[in-house]
Design a protein around this motif. Sequence first.
Motif, mmCIF file in Angstrom:
data_model
loop_
_atom_site.group_PDB
_atom_site.id
_atom_site.type_symbol
_atom_site.label_atom_id
_atom_site.label_comp_id
_atom_site.label_asym_id
_atom_site.label_seq_id
_atom_site.Cartn_x
_atom_site.Cartn_y
_atom_site.Cartn_z
ATOM 1 N N PRO A 42 29.575 -5.887 -19.307
ATOM 2 C CA PRO A 42 29.448 -7.330 -19.469
ATOM 3 C C PRO A 42 30.728 -7.928 -20.028
ATOM 4 O O PRO A 42 31.509 -7.256 -20.686
ATOM 5 N N LYS A 43 30.937 -9.212 -19.762
ATOM 6 C CA LYS A 43 32.126 -9.883 -20.246
ATOM 7 C C LYS A 43 31.945 -10.450 -21.649
ATOM 8 O O LYS A 43 32.905 -10.881 -22.272
ATOM 9 N N LEU A 354 34.106 -4.133 -25.885
ATOM 10 C CA LEU A 354 34.549 -3.811 -27.231
ATOM 11 C C LEU A 354 34.983 -5.085 -27.942
ATOM 12 O O LEU A 354 35.713 -5.901 -27.372
ATOM 13 N N PRO A 355 34.567 -5.302 -29.171
ATOM 14 C CA PRO A 355 34.951 -6.528 -29.883
ATOM 15 C C PRO A 355 36.437 -6.546 -30.162
ATOM 16 O O PRO A 355 37.036 -5.529 -30.530
ATOM 17 N N PHE A 361 32.634 -14.072 -32.027
ATOM 18 C CA PHE A 361 31.979 -13.190 -31.072
ATOM 19 C C PHE A 361 32.405 -13.566 -29.663
ATOM 20 O O PHE A 361 32.791 -14.701 -29.389
ATOM 21 N N SER A 362 32.297 -12.625 -28.745
ATOM 22 C CA SER A 362 32.824 -12.851 -27.404
ATOM 23 C C SER A 362 32.074 -13.920 -26.630
ATOM 24 O O SER A 362 32.576 -14.414 -25.625
ATOM 25 N N PHE A 363 30.877 -14.318 -27.075
ATOM 26 C CA PHE A 363 30.166 -15.397 -26.392
ATOM 27 C C PHE A 363 30.516 -16.769 -26.967
ATOM 28 O O PHE A 363 29.982 -17.787 -26.522
ATOM 29 N N PHE A 531 31.588 -2.545 -32.973
ATOM 30 C CA PHE A 531 30.494 -2.987 -32.117
ATOM 31 C C PHE A 531 29.742 -4.136 -32.770
ATOM 32 O O PHE A 531 29.852 -4.380 -33.965
ATOM 33 N N SER A 532 28.990 -4.823 -31.951
ATOM 34 C CA SER A 532 28.137 -5.910 -32.415
ATOM 35 C C SER A 532 26.697 -5.571 -32.077
ATOM 36 O O SER A 532 25.911 -5.222 -32.942
ATOM 37 N N GLY A 533 26.351 -5.645 -30.806
ATOM 38 C CA GLY A 533 25.112 -5.054 -30.342
ATOM 39 C C GLY A 533 23.896 -5.941 -30.275
ATOM 40 O O GLY A 533 23.936 -7.111 -30.601
ATOM 41 N N PRO A 534 22.778 -5.362 -29.845
ATOM 42 C CA PRO A 534 21.538 -6.120 -29.738
ATOM 43 C C PRO A 534 20.793 -6.156 -31.056
ATOM 44 O O PRO A 534 21.031 -5.350 -31.949
#
Length: 563
Positions: A42-43, A354-355, A361-363, A531-534
Amino acid sequence: MTRERLALPLAALAAVVALAVTSCSSSGSTGSSGASGSPTAPKAASAAVDYNPQPYDRVRTGGTYTTAGTFDDQGNPFDADATLTAARIWFWYNADAITYSPTGDVQYNPDYYSHVDVKVSGGNQVVTLTINPKAVFNDGTPIDWTAIEATWKANNGSDPKFNVSSTDGYDQITSVRPGADAKQAVITFKGVDASWPALFSTFLHPKAATVANFNGAYLKKANPQWGAGPYTVGTWDTHSGNVTFVRNPKWWGKPGKLDKRVFVKLDSTAAVNAFRNGQIDYTATGSAEGLKQISGINGTQIRRGGSPFEYSLYLNAKSPVLSELPVRKAVLEAIDRNQVARIEFQGLDYSEPLPGSGLLFSFQKGYQDNVSKVLSYSPADARKELDAAGWTAGSDGIRAKNGRKLEIGYTLIGSDPLDKALAQAFAAMLKQVGVKVDIRTVDESDFSKVLSTRDFDLFLSGNRSLDPFGQRYLCQEYCSTSASNLTGTGTAELDQQIKAVSQIADLDQQIAAANKVEQQELQQYAFLPLFSGPSIYAVKDGLANVGATIFGTPLPETIGWQS
């Protein structure tokens, strides 16, 4: 809240509830150190939410909500020694005056701020907070402009005796004064602060804003008399660590839906077992094994979504063995973040890039992968760095210099199997470049102490962003004078550049400038986002306004059981 980016240990995710919810650790991607190496990766990290949002009138009155959790050594979330635990407990008996939607939109709580006005005059921002006329602290003290003033003075850095988490933003305020009356606070900034809501999302009772009380009054102790909100402290058991909140008879707004909100002190493994046995109503996990254990239980459901967490590896530059920059750089070059991600997310059906930043955050708009611009995973380069720095490999493969072996300690919090697996993975990666890692395990209760005393060489810890304004915490994360800078790195020159970033009025330009400064800070080679994650939660059926909310902060009076 002063410290909107709060630290926590990896294992603690299954046992904490930040604000209304807890988020779970996770993730990495499958690429090289700077970018994803898989065409299917994912982007951006997930921005999905799943928390059964329900309006107040759809939540029934009554019932108890019980989770794992306890109070922290330092319960004042404005203090530099506070962790996510402090924010979690504070939320239930103090003001939640400004909250956010899941995507980060600012929401003013009219029970505290009945009107908010923001203007710019002569290049300086003026924020006027009109405080609800009914708002009062539990001890009878009116909530007025003096609470805003006290919060500002305690956190603005003018008195170094306050052990503040961050002065960012507060130090740009030139005055706080009464407006039309005492129930109006007029806040004047030097320049413009586009993310000012993070400063006064909660506030201190003026009596709590003395040096002695700010630093010491909340040590393993609540002060419900200085609180204000729909709930107050019912029991605070210093022996068991359990905490109960009950409805506050002095609350002027809509009553809390719950009869009781209970935190029971349990470690992450015990919390899973307690959920399976029906003893608690909610638990979280970050592992496939944990997900398996909490899935398929009658009367429960799994909620999962994105996460406002980021977990990173910290190197203590004040430690003698890591005081050399080439050694720190070699250590980070030897860390295969993709392998870390595979371990962390095995069995979770989840991936993310990868952060590349410790700020956004990437979003989020303005995010930039700063890590890839200064560092790549390369054991070969790590070996060259160590060779050039005079560390030579011995017969056992471990390097030495001037008769001293290159041995680094890794502080592991708790006994979670996944955490142990990550620690062992780090040790294996570093052994390949001639670095010996000694893993030292400490109890989860010692987490705050490890941070406050910087008792580690290598340490894996996370931040929970309680607001969407990551760039404003540039100084908190990286300033050489910041008590929250776990690495001990930074320079006076970079501190000045960070200060200049805070003076930029335009939010987009501020973020762009923060990215440039972060790239320089990352060249201190003491911090590596992993990492960030769910967020993955198991909850009993019918639990409302609890789960994966990203930046969302449902008000405590809305949390309960759906009618």
